[in-house]
Write an enzyme that holds these catalytic residues in place. Sequence first.
Site, PDB file in Angstrom:
ATOM      1  N   MET A   1       0.839  -1.198   0.000  1.00  0.00           N
ATOM      2  CA  MET A   1       0.000   0.000   0.000  1.00  0.00           C
ATOM      3  C   MET A   1       0.876   1.251   0.000  1.00  0.00           C
ATOM      4  O   MET A   1       0.409   2.345   0.324  1.00  0.00           O
ATOM      5  CB  MET A   1      -0.942  -0.005   1.204  1.00  0.00           C
ATOM      6  CG  MET A   1      -1.922  -1.175   1.131  1.00  0.00           C
ATOM      7  SD  MET A   1      -3.453  -0.894   2.014  1.00  0.00           S
ATOM      8  CE  MET A   1      -2.850  -0.677   3.651  1.00  0.00           C
ATOM      9  N   GLY A  42      11.069  -2.722   5.476  1.00  0.00           N
ATOM     10  CA  GLY A  42      10.322  -3.987   5.527  1.00  0.00           C
ATOM     11  C   GLY A  42       9.857  -4.374   4.127  1.00  0.00           C
ATOM     12  O   GLY A  42      10.002  -5.519   3.695  1.00  0.00           O
ATOM     13  N   HIS A  43       9.300  -3.381   3.405  1.00  0.00           N
ATOM     14  CA  HIS A  43       8.883  -3.636   2.021  1.00  0.00           C
ATOM     15  C   HIS A  43      10.096  -3.990   1.161  1.00  0.00           C
ATOM     16  O   HIS A  43      10.045  -4.895   0.330  1.00  0.00           O
ATOM     17  CB  HIS A  43       8.212  -2.392   1.418  1.00  0.00           C
ATOM     18  CG  HIS A  43       6.928  -1.987   2.084  1.00  0.00           C
ATOM     19  ND1 HIS A  43       6.811  -0.813   2.798  1.00  0.00           N
ATOM     20  CD2 HIS A  43       5.707  -2.581   2.137  1.00  0.00           C
ATOM     21  CE1 HIS A  43       5.564  -0.697   3.254  1.00  0.00           C
ATOM     22  NE2 HIS A  43       4.877  -1.755   2.873  1.00  0.00           N
ATOM     23  N   LYS A  89       4.885  -9.790   9.405  1.00  0.00           N
ATOM     24  CA  LYS A  89       4.366  -8.692  10.221  1.00  0.00           C
ATOM     25  C   LYS A  89       2.833  -8.761  10.290  1.00  0.00           C
ATOM     26  O   LYS A  89       2.232  -8.521  11.327  1.00  0.00           O
ATOM     27  CB  LYS A  89       4.839  -7.366   9.608  1.00  0.00           C
ATOM     28  CG  LYS A  89       4.024  -6.150   9.924  1.00  0.00           C
ATOM     29  CD  LYS A  89       4.498  -5.518  11.186  1.00  0.00           C
ATOM     30  CE  LYS A  89       3.843  -4.223  11.565  1.00  0.00           C
ATOM     31  NZ  LYS A  89       2.647  -3.813  10.912  1.00  0.00           N
ATOM     32  N   ASP A  90       2.225  -9.073   9.137  1.00  0.00           N
ATOM     33  CA  ASP A  90       0.759  -9.218   9.076  1.00  0.00           C
ATOM     34  C   ASP A  90       0.460 -10.716   9.013  1.00  0.00           C
ATOM     35  O   ASP A  90       0.096 -11.253   7.962  1.00  0.00           O
ATOM     36  CB  ASP A  90       0.225  -8.491   7.845  1.00  0.00           C
ATOM     37  CG  ASP A  90       0.613  -7.024   7.867  1.00  0.00           C
ATOM     38  OD1 ASP A  90      -0.043  -6.245   8.551  1.00  0.00           O
ATOM     39  OD2 ASP A  90       1.625  -6.661   7.221  1.00  0.00           O
TER      40      ASP A  90
END
Length: 274
Positions: free
Chosen positions: A32, A38-39, A151-152
């Site tokens: 998003m 992290g991405h 993380k998710d």
Amino acid sequence: MKVEVLNKVFDVRKFVNNYKNSNKIIGFVPTMGALHEGHLALVNEAKKNCDIVIVSIFVNKAQFNDKNDYLKYPRNFESDIEMLKNCGVDAIFIPDELEIYPQNFSFKITPTTLVDCLCAISRRGHFDGVALVVAKLFNIVQPNIAFFGEKDFQQLLIIKKMVSDLNFDIQIKALPTQRELNGLAMSSRNMRLSHKALQKAPLIYQVMQNIKINPESIELQKIFLINNGFEIDYLEIREEDDLKLNNNLKSSVNRRIFIAVYLDGIRLIDNLKL
Ligand code: AMP
């Protein structure tokens, strides 16, 4: 190689078909935006495993149950594109709202397992929105491998289940949560925290570490967080495979600590393997 910035489904298909015809492995990282390390860890892993890497940036309204949260979600498209160029991705897909959800759009995807706990309770409909957009993006990009962060964690499990239940011919690769040096999980939402809140946020990781050492201290850790200005949505130990609640100290199954809190009204989530 030049990075392609694509806004239309048609152009993504054209771009991908070109490489699919020559049997290239297509890697895909859905995001998003408001990108952070992290991405980029997902992108780098994709680069290691694939010939061609495509990143999507789309703030998916369908997965926000809170309109204000959607409106305030950080958007840094220009700097995101710059970061991805520097990483050497091959294409960036940035569709607008109507490209993904045209006016006559009428479909839903509803997971029926893994949604009786954690974020599914406090964010009603959230995972319907996630499943819908990920299914659409998978159909548009048709990658060989897609990369997601632990993380998710609940999202990761739901996507794996969707891929298996709906027969997507896509391999899902998961990466561990990338953290700041102080333990705070990297998140686009961290950008919305005040200076003071940013100093407090690493307590989330500290509390999980404390629980890992002493699982019986979970209630004390909750009080500690509340005393430090956190509002707790959940702080629980659950099984990794099916998210079943499991506080059994002698349990031998793989378990994780899951946490969601509000700090300055901003929702932060994290998890840690026990
Ligand atoms: P988002 O842009 O927040 O929707 O996240 C896009 C992808 O990046 C998802 O697969 C997330 O799980 C992953 N991700 C977000 N933050 C992190 C992090 N700190 N470490 C690893 N992956 C992450």
